[in-house]
Write an enzyme that holds these catalytic residues in place. Structure first.
Site, short mmCIF file in Angstrom:
data_model
loop_
_atom_site.label_atom_id
_atom_site.label_comp_id
_atom_site.label_asym_id
_atom_site.label_seq_id
_atom_site.Cartn_x
_atom_site.Cartn_y
_atom_site.Cartn_z
CG ASN A 199 -2.02 -1.04 1.05
OD1 ASN A 199 -2.05 -1.76 0.05
ND2 ASN A 199 -2.88 -1.15 2.05
CE1 TYR A 200 1.60 7.26 -3.39
CE2 TYR A 200 1.58 8.05 -1.12
CZ TYR A 200 1.90 8.24 -2.45
OH TYR A 200 2.54 9.38 -2.85
CE LYS A 201 -0.43 5.30 7.48
NZ LYS A 201 0.25 4.37 8.35
N GLY A 202 2.83 2.40 3.03
CA GLY A 202 4.02 1.69 3.47
C GLY A 202 4.05 1.57 4.97
CG PHE A 203 6.16 -0.66 7.82
CD1 PHE A 203 6.73 -0.81 9.07
CD2 PHE A 203 6.68 -1.37 6.76
CE1 PHE A 203 7.81 -1.64 9.26
CE2 PHE A 203 7.75 -2.21 6.94
CZ PHE A 203 8.33 -2.35 8.20
#
Lengths: 273, 566, 528, 363
Positions: free
Chosen positions: A147-151
């Site tokens: 996902n775009y957000k990543g971590f």
């Protein structure tokens, strides 16, 4: 006029053998002073607390190869079981030169470099299909990578212009994953496996490889598995191209994929052999 | 530039000529090149003075053998006939180093021939190993006789727990050690005798010695090979070039390709220098010549460079290899593309499914291949080198952009290189927006090229828009389209649903072709012909839609609407 | 006790809106029933057991009626009619159907009055039994009181029920007050309840009646030894919510994980199915005196916990009102919350304290189920232990009731016996050490905690208003909760939803409502 | 020769096959033990063996369980293929004849002949297709028979596209209960023994069909044209995810030929379809069938697999053990009961059961 010398003029990456380390070859655990071999262990024995249990614990530590085993804590935890915390010294050193470390072959690249490398190689976005397959309902790891957000501030694959990401979510049957990969002519498949009780993940992961083989797709994708209990060596043994364990960042996976795809592209000439 | 490209084509032609004369020899040569392993890693290790592994040494041995065999083959055609890409001699010493006393298939082994002391160690080790086996076998036989149980090759034996007496006996025998128990059996392992233990110690020492000697051989060998590094590198480079040349020749043969004729753009003028200036003078929209003028005359005007020595890009009988294969695989016949371009801008029109895009990509591909020094899949080609080729991408999804927006963003690329001579291939620009504005935009874009291009670019534009060529007064090419007899829409000869689905016993049919595509393929004439500028754009859309199986009721309604609109 | 200064008007408004949202859903669903509800009615009527192929008889019966197009009348009517016509018991009738010996949709009608009476009568035993089990629990709680809060709640997840029983007893001895048996991954998507004792499951043990019974017996035995009643928990979720509620009620479970929306959002189960099933299952739980646990912790694990406050609260408001409609008393509504805030955030402990306190204060009589950190635990078990300690402190300080004990090895494996020991030990330490700390501190008015709580509450109100405007179905369709979008017509188990016919009759529902409205007769398990 | 005197090595040596895959029903069922047994026995018979793995084998420590694993020893003269990266000092004992491809982690594949006995870790190529190429290379180089060690419980190496024949290794690790184990094994053997379609016309069309990489239907001839069949390819390369869509196009087909994976979902759909009319499912080979239970539909393959024998390992990784004799007996009986007279061996204890196995007599 440029005349290259053909497809055999390819970059060769070293054959994967661990380079011999320049530092000391023999190592021991480091406790209070170098090479004292001091280790801390904790475990439970199904023996009621008491002298016998403690002796059994010391014996267990000896069997582990620890000398001077000391029981620091012995607590009765019910059902005639005793929990131990112990210390001991490891005397047999680890020989670094004899180790082979299974790691995917890649260097860490930054987002721009990854995008550029893939653009030059494929001239189109790399199609990645990801799923938590089988019974697995956990998508945390998969989402963190895709996902775009990543971590932890590291953006996911969706944030790269060079990737086209399809995240199928959790509890995806292997068949659906393979069908989706075929439909999208995926370049890479990312599988996440979190549930490992009774080794369900092993059966599930090999089933996926076998399905891809049967569908004639195994050669055509980079097959990657990730999860808290996954090591690269295990992934390779299961028939995967790479395995990523805990702590993997999206950038690691992106770097690997970009380099693996580039490498395969160069080697296309070898495919007909 | 033209000269070096010409030189490259000379070499390619020479190779193709030799190939025609010696087909078997070339097949063999390709086989040898195929078996070549990438030697670059081995070479870089040698350069760094490192010790090569047996696998790397095999690769070099293989390289030497390939060189020897290739040279032998080139000899047969007469090495002098190979103007370039001859493989240098002088690898024999390296080859001898790598495979002492071996001929034929390359192999690499740290053979005894490298070192007498290694040979001695190996002999001794083998001897001691045999002694150990004999010793253990003797022991095993004694135990087998005493117990009546077979001992496996690994020195293990299993005794069933039910055989108590036997078990007791086995447990008391000093030659046996108990290793493990299962539900039903106790396992024993034969203990080595004192002699065997001594032999094991010796064997371990010998093994270590052997490994050290082997490493020494590799080190020495790597050192010696380093002296041959220049010739190894030269051979590797030459084989690479040869491989590349033959791959190009192979492609040319497979596609029955032709050498393109390369001209200097505007060379016919004779004044030579200042390509851009020249082109501007001769190819720009002539002063006073209004492109719009010819629109109503019905006569094909000749805008652009009337004084030029001939068409700027001629392509005859060209084909797109991938499309050709696809057509062949469905059993169709492929109609090659022929086109002569002598204007900055040319327009191609044609029906849907009429191959406009294929024609466009064929031109692009042929020019690209020619510029890369590859023979071109056509009967004849003549052109001048371009500085860049731009192919407007199809309906590719760019995240966050509509297809129209993506198109516009992309178009800025060739426009930014206005000072260079480009081959600009445009495929229905503006299709993603409303027709009237789309058409205006397309016309303006082409007009812009006509008015501003100074480098002698070639712009080919496909379109559905009627009268675009006429508006601009540029050459107009049209796909012939559906054969006239197929055009009768209400005619029973038209495509009927289900045609092509008829299939006979013992035959095959594919549902692929059952949807009317097959009918289209058979009736479409893909030939490009030059037509008058205001020749109407074919209105085959409804026929195509009908052929593809759209509901007849809809087609009928469409015909009515169309009639009203027209 | 620590108290935040919050605007009571906002709170009242939230309640009003949530009440409105849930009322509308229940109204829309009043005309619907589901196969799971009907199978539950069959179970109330004593239909139990499986066919030789392992198909549960309630499924056989309900599938039979569905196939014959008669399920719209409810299973009770046709089953009662068949019992009368054939002179057999419900289970005998079901066996006959399984054997293909009868088609109960074509039997002669025995008269509406007769059939209705029979239908009521055949479910009465089960209702009596559930009341008896409830009384039994109340007696046991009196005899073996649980004196300390929060209750320490731990999990068994071996996959083998016999092993779960051993580990459950061990955990109880170590100090656990509540034992949950984790359910096998994937059971929520089974449209039947497995039968018998099970020794294998994926990541947990199947919820079956036999497994419930075995665990209950094991924990009862241990409770007596310890002089402290040990509660048993399982999952009442997925496609068989009401059936599991029934078997849990009969086997005297004490708590059930029973969320109104979890199945929709996280298991892609059809909305109508879930809302209908959750209501009926909660009615049973209410009747049986079972405490439900809602699943708001899931919002916190799927999206960033720092920003999830409003969706957690909004969900709690709705879960609360759904629960009230099903007849649950406040003391039975264990709303979920979790300590999932990112430890890397400055003042994370303060923010978490504010949130935990807010939840507690908004639902003062509900036993909030407070769950430990999981997302931000990695392989460093020592730091994970420290994180749990903070969680333990916040839990005690804010007076939570049900405390799911965090495991230091959360990120690595299901708990080893020693992990439970260490975790329970440290939670018990905090319960002792900070017992009265909360009563002796005050929140600084208008400070960090007050501000944070007010902002979350305001956003909650906004969110509830948004949901209310759209209606809950549409809101879910648009992905308002946890970013998950579901269609009203999509999801699993949709084919099991049907419209009731005008002859529809469900004797259990009627009796449950009657029993529940008569509050005075049914004292709650927790003293007011 | 008396049938019962035959050992597994005789079965392999006399079968005339050039390559055999040793695949396991689970981990720790003794694939490597069987492999090592065959290596030493076949070499003793004077055969030159070729050794290759479809995954990773012979490494000192199992990547998953962390337990020591038996290593593979190539006798002098044997041909081996393995990755350069795991070859280590064993490279010095090989006469290297080819280096090919690139194997990511472990480097290129090295093919060579053991100049002295060499203990090896075998690492094979990534895909079954590459494995097939490698097996042929080893045969070309001079191996008499190539032994392919299967990876884990993967069956890919057993495909007739890769090897001539298969040995199925099973053991207590599949299930501790002997009866359950025999039952599970019975299913696997049933699956691996799927035959060609009994109707010649259909069987030969099916062979053509799998070459098309598209799902195909086979229709019986119409109107007095009995015995003739037609092939109808449809525009689907796979059945995965489109099971029902495909079957809706079946019409009056007698069989559906699936070039890729035949999933359980497809078999389930085919079963309900076949309730109305006869429809056989034909897979390319047994390795492409992913059935978890016996389907209620006729199931065939275009290339049957040659299942030579079953080997059993009575010991699990936890050290729990069955009586080998009892185990061999129960398994053999269970297989005979379902109509498969496959010889069963425990190569460690030497227990075997070749009863009722036809075509086993030698000479």
């Amino acid at each position: 006029m440029e005349t290259g010398i053909g497809h055999r003029n390819c970059q060769v990456t070293s054959g994967g053998r661990a380079s011999s380390a320049p530092h000391s070859d023999l190592v021991l655990p480091y406790g209070d002073e170098l090479n004292d071999g001091l280790m801390q262990v904790s475990f439970t024995l199904p023996v009621a607390a008491g002298a016998l249990a403690e002796e059994a614990a010391r014996q267990a530590m000896k069997l582990m190869g620890l000398e001077d085993p000391q029981v620091a804590e012995a607590a009765a935890i019910g059902n005639n079981a005793t929990f131990f915390i112990g210390y001991g010294r490891l005397t047999r050193p680890v020989e670094l030169s004899k180790l082979r470390v299974a790691k995917p072959m890649w260097q860490e690249l930054d987002q721009g470099t990854i995008n550029r490398l893939l653009q030059e190689t494929l001239a189109r976005p790399l199609v990645v299909v990801g799923a938590a397959t089988g019974q697995d309902a956990h998508t945390l790891g998969l989402d963190a990578i895709l996902n775009y957000k990543g971590f932890a501030g590291n953006r996911g694959l969706e944030a790269y212009s060079a990737f086209k990401v399809v995240n199928m979510g959790s509890q995806v049957p292997n068949e659906s994953l393979v069908a989706k990969a075929r439909e999208l002519t995926a370049d890479a498949i990312l599988v996440s496996q979190v549930v490992t009780e009774r080794n369900v993940h092993l059966a599930n992961l090999t089933n996926l490889v076998e399905l891809l083989e049967a569908e004639g797709l195994r050669d055509k994708v980079v097959l990657v598995v990730g999860g808290p209990r996954i090591t690269h060596a295990l992934a390779v043994e299961l028939g995967y191209d790479a395995g990523f364990g805990p702590g993997t960042r999206p950038q690691d996976v992106a770097s690997y994929l970009a380099q693996e795809i580039a490498r395969r592209h160069v080697e296309l000439g070898h495919l007909h052999e | 530039m033209e000269q070096s490209l010409g030189h490259e084509f000379d070499r390619l032609e020479a190779a193709l000529g030799l190939w025609r004369k010696n087909p078997d020899l070339f097949t063999e040569m390709l086989g040898i090149l195929e078996s070549l392993k990438d030697p670059l890693h081995a070479i870089s290790l040698l350069q760094e003075g490192q010790v090569l592994s047996p696998a790397e040494l095999f690769i070099l041995a293989n390289l030497c053998a390939c060189v020897r065999r290739i040279r032998h083959l080139q000899d047969q055609t007469g090495i002098s006939k190979w103007p370039a890409n001859t493989v240098p001699p002088g690898l024999e010493p390296a080859e001898v180093l790598l495979a002492p006393g071996s001929q034929g298939q390359p192999r690499f082994y740290i053979s005894d021939a490298y070192s007498a002391s290694l040979a001695e160690t190996r002999r001794l080790r083998k001897h001691k190993q045999e002694m150990w086996h004999r010793e253990m076998a003797k022991q095993a036989r004694a135990v087998e006789t005493a117990l009546g149980v077979r001992i496996s090759g690994t020195g293990e034996m299993a005794i069933r727990k039910t055989g108590r007496a036997q078990l007791e006996k086995a447990r008391l025998m000093p030659e046996l050690g108990e290793t493990r128990q299962t539900l039903s059996h106790v396992y024993f392992k034969l203990k080595p005798t004192r002699d065997a233990v001594n032999l094991e110690t010796e064997l371990n020492l010998l093994k270590a010695k052997q490994r050290a000697q082997e490493t020494e051989v590799l080190r020495e060998l790597s050192g010696k090979l380093k002296q041959h590094l220049p010739v190894v590198e030269a051979a590797s480079q030459a084989l690479g070039e040869l491989d590349f040349l033959l791959s190009k020749a192979e492609l040319a043969r497979a596609t029955d390709a032709t050498r393109p004729e390369i001209i200097r753009p505007g060379a016919g003028d004779g004044s030579g220098s200042g390509k851009a200036g020249l082109s501007a003078k001769h190819r720009g929209p002539g002063e006073g010549l209004s492109p719009g003028k010819g629109m109503d005359s019905g006569i094909q005007p000749e805008p652009g460079r009337n004084s030029s020595p001939g068409p700027d890009l001629i392509l005859q009988g060209a084909f797109h290899p991938i499309v050709l294969n696809e057509v062949k695989s469905r059993g169709g016949t492929y109609q090659p593309v022929s086109i002569e371009l002598d204007s900055i801008v040319s327009v191609i029109t044609g029906p849907n499914m009429g191959g406009k895009t294929v024609a466009l990509s064929t031109v692009g591909l042929c020019v690209a291949m020619a510029q890369w020094g590859l023979m071109v899949p056509c009967n004849y080609m003549k052109f001048g080198l371009y500085d860049f080729i731009y192919f407007q991408p199809g309906e590719e999804q760019t995240p966050g952009l509509s297809s129209f927006a993506a198109e516009i963003v992309s178009l800025k690329q060739p426009l930014a290189r206005a000072g260079e001579r480009g081959l600009v291939l445009l495929d229905e620009v503006g299709r993603g927006t409303n027709p009237s504005q789309g058409r205006a935009l397309y016309a303006a874009l082409l007009q812009y090229y006509l008015e501003n291009d100074t480098a002698g670019s070639t712009v080919i534009a496909t379109t559905h828009y009627h009268g675009l060529a006429a508006t601009l007064g540029v050459p107009h090419w049209q796909v012939r389209g559906l054969a006239t007899e197929a055009l009768g829409l209400k005619d029973s000869k038209g495509p009927e649903a289900g045609e092509g689905a008829g299939w006979s016993e013992g035959s095959e049919r594919t549902e692929l072709a059952g949807d009317g595509l097959d009918w289209l393929y058979r009736h479409m004439d893909y030939t490009l012909q030059k037509v008058g500028p205001d020749t109407p754009t074919p209105q085959d859309a409804l026929v195509v839609a009908k052929a593809l199986g759209l509901d007849a009721a809809i087609i009928d309604k469409a015909l009515k609407f169309h009639g009203r609109g027209g | 006790m620590l108290r935040l200064s919050i605007d009571t008007k906002t709170v009242d408004r939230c309640h009003e809106i949530a009440e409105n949202i849930t009322s509308r859903v229940m109204e829309e669903l009043s005309s619907l029933s589901t196969v799971a509800i009907e199978r539950t009615v069959a179970r109330f009527a004593g239909v139990d057991g499986v066919t030789p192929d392992g198909v549960p008889l309630p499924n056989v019966l309900v599938d039979h009626l569905a196939e014959k197009g008669k399920i719209h009348d409810g299973v009770a009517v046709h089953l009662a009619n068949a019992c009368l016509a054939l002179g057999k018991t419900p289970v005998q009738v079901s066996r006959m159907i399984a054997g293909g010996e009868t088609d109960i949709s074509t039997l002669e009608w025995q008269g509406t009055e007769e059939v209705t009476r029979k239908a009521r009568e055949m479910c009465r035993d089960s209702l009596d039994k559930i009341r008896a089990r409830r009384a039994e629990r109340e007696a046991l709680l009196e005899e073996l009181p649980v004196t300390q809060t929060p209750w320490l709640y731990v999990i068994c997840a071996t996959g083998n029920i016999h092993e779960d029983a051993v580990q459950g007893k061990m955990a109880a001895a170590q100090g656990a007050d509540v034992i949950a048996v984790i359910r096998s991954t994937g059971q929520s998507l089974l449209d039947f309840v497995p039968h018998g004792l099970t020794t294998e499951g994926f990541g947990g043990t199947y919820a079956t009646q036999a497994n419930f019974r075995l665990m209950r017996e094991a924990l009862d035995e241990k409770s007596r030894k310890l002089g402290r009643y040990v509660r048993l928990v399982n999952y009442c979720s997925g496609l068989c919510m009401p059936e599991i509620a029934y078997i849990g009620a009969v086997e005297r479970l004490d708590m059930m994980l029973n969320d109104a929306m979890y199945g929709i959002l996280f298991r892609d189960i059809n909305m109508e199915r879930t809302f209908a099933d959750q209501n009926f299952s909660r009615m049973i739980n209410a009747y049986a005196g079972i405490i439900i646990n809602t699943g708001e912790d899931n919002y916190l694990t799927t999206v960033d916990a720092f920003n999830a406050g409003p969706s957690v609260l909004a969900s709690q408001f709705m879960n609360y009102h759904f629960a009230k409609k099903a007849g649950l008393r406040d003391e039975q509504i264990g709303l979920g919350h979790a300590f999932e805030i990112d430890p890397a955030i400055e003042d994370s402990l303060s923010y978490e304290l504010a949130m935990a306190l807010l939840v507690r204060q908004l639902f003062p009589d509900c036993p909030v189920k407070y769950m430990p950190p999981t997302v931000h635990k990695k392989g460093d078990i020592f730091s994970a232990h420290v994180l749990d300690s903070n969680f333990n402190l916040v839990s005690v300080l804010t007076g939570q009731t049900i405390h799911l004990v965090g495991m230091l090895t959360e990120a690595i494996h299901t708990p080893l016996v020693q992990d439970r020991y260490l975790s329970i030990k440290s939670a018990a330490y905090m319960r002792r050490a900070a017992q009265n700390l909360g009563h002796n501190l005050e929140i600084k008015r208008g400070g960090l905690l007050d501000t944070r709580a007010a902002s979350i509450l305001d956003d909650t109100l906004k969110l509830l208003r948004e949901v209310n405007e759209k209606g809950l179905f549409a809101a879910i369709t648009e992905g308002v909760f946890a970013g998950v979008k579901r269609l009203r017509t999509g999801g699993k188990g949709r084919e099991g939803v049907f419209k009731k016919s005008r002859w529809y009759f469900n004797p259990v529902e009627e009796d449950l409502r009657a029993g529940l409205s008569d509050r005075s007769q049914a004292p709650g398990p927790i003293q007011d | 020769m008396i049938e019962t005197a035959l050992h597994l090595a005789d079965v392999v040596a006399h079968s005339g096959i050039r390559s055999v895959a040793i695949v396991g029903t689970a981990k720790n069922v003794g694939k490597t033990v069987t492999m090592n047994y065959l290596v030493s026995e076949l070499s003793a018979k004077g055969l030159t063996v070729g050794l290759v793995s479809s995954g990773r084998d012979g490494e000192a420590i199992d990547a998953f369980t962390g337990r020591p694993k038996p290593s593979v020893v190539a006798p002098q003269g044997a041909w081996v293929a393995t990755a350069e990266g795991v070859l280590g000092e064993a490279a010095a004992g090989l006469e290297i004849a080819d280096v090919s491809g690139h194997q990511g982690l472990f480097g290129r594949l090295v093919l060579g002949r053991a100049a002295e006995p060499v203990a090896l870790e075998l690492v094979g190529p990534r895909s079954a297709r590459e494995l097939g190429v490698l097996v042929n290379k080893l045969l070309d180089l001079g191996a008499d028979i190539v032994l392919v060690d299967g990876a884990l419980d993967r069956m890919a190496a057993a495909s007739p596209k890769v090897t001539d024949a298969t040995i199925l290794a099973t053991g207590a690790s599949l299930d501790m209960d002997l009866e359950t184990m025999a039952q599970q094994l019975g299913f696997i053997v049933w699956l691996l023994s799927r035959p060609e379609h009994p109707v010649k016309g259909i069987a030969s069309l099916a062979k053509q069909a799998v070459e098309k990489d598209r799902v195909c239907f086979i229709h019986a001839g119409r109107g007095g044209m009995q015995g003739r069949y037609t092939l109808r390819p449809i525009n689907y390369p796979t059945v995965l995810g489109v099971e029902d869509e495909i079957l809706e196009r079946a019409g009056d087909a007698a069989a559906v030929v699936v070039p890729g994976a035949v999933s359980q979902a497809f078999l389930d759909s085919a079963r309900s379809w076949a309730k109305q009319r006869e429809l056989a499912v034909i897979a390319s080979d047994a390795v492409g069938i992913f059935a978890s239970k016996r389907p209620g539909v006729s199931l065939y393959v275009t290339r049957p697999l040659n299942l030579l024998a079953v080997t059993v390992n009575p010991v699990t990784s936890l050290g729990i053990s069955h009586d080998p004799r009892e185990m061999v007996r129960v398994i053999s009986a269970a297989l005979r009961d379902i109509g498969y007279a496959v010889p069963v061996f425990d190569v460690v204890s030497g227990e075997k059961s070749t009863e009722g196995v036809s075509g086993m007599a030698v000479g």
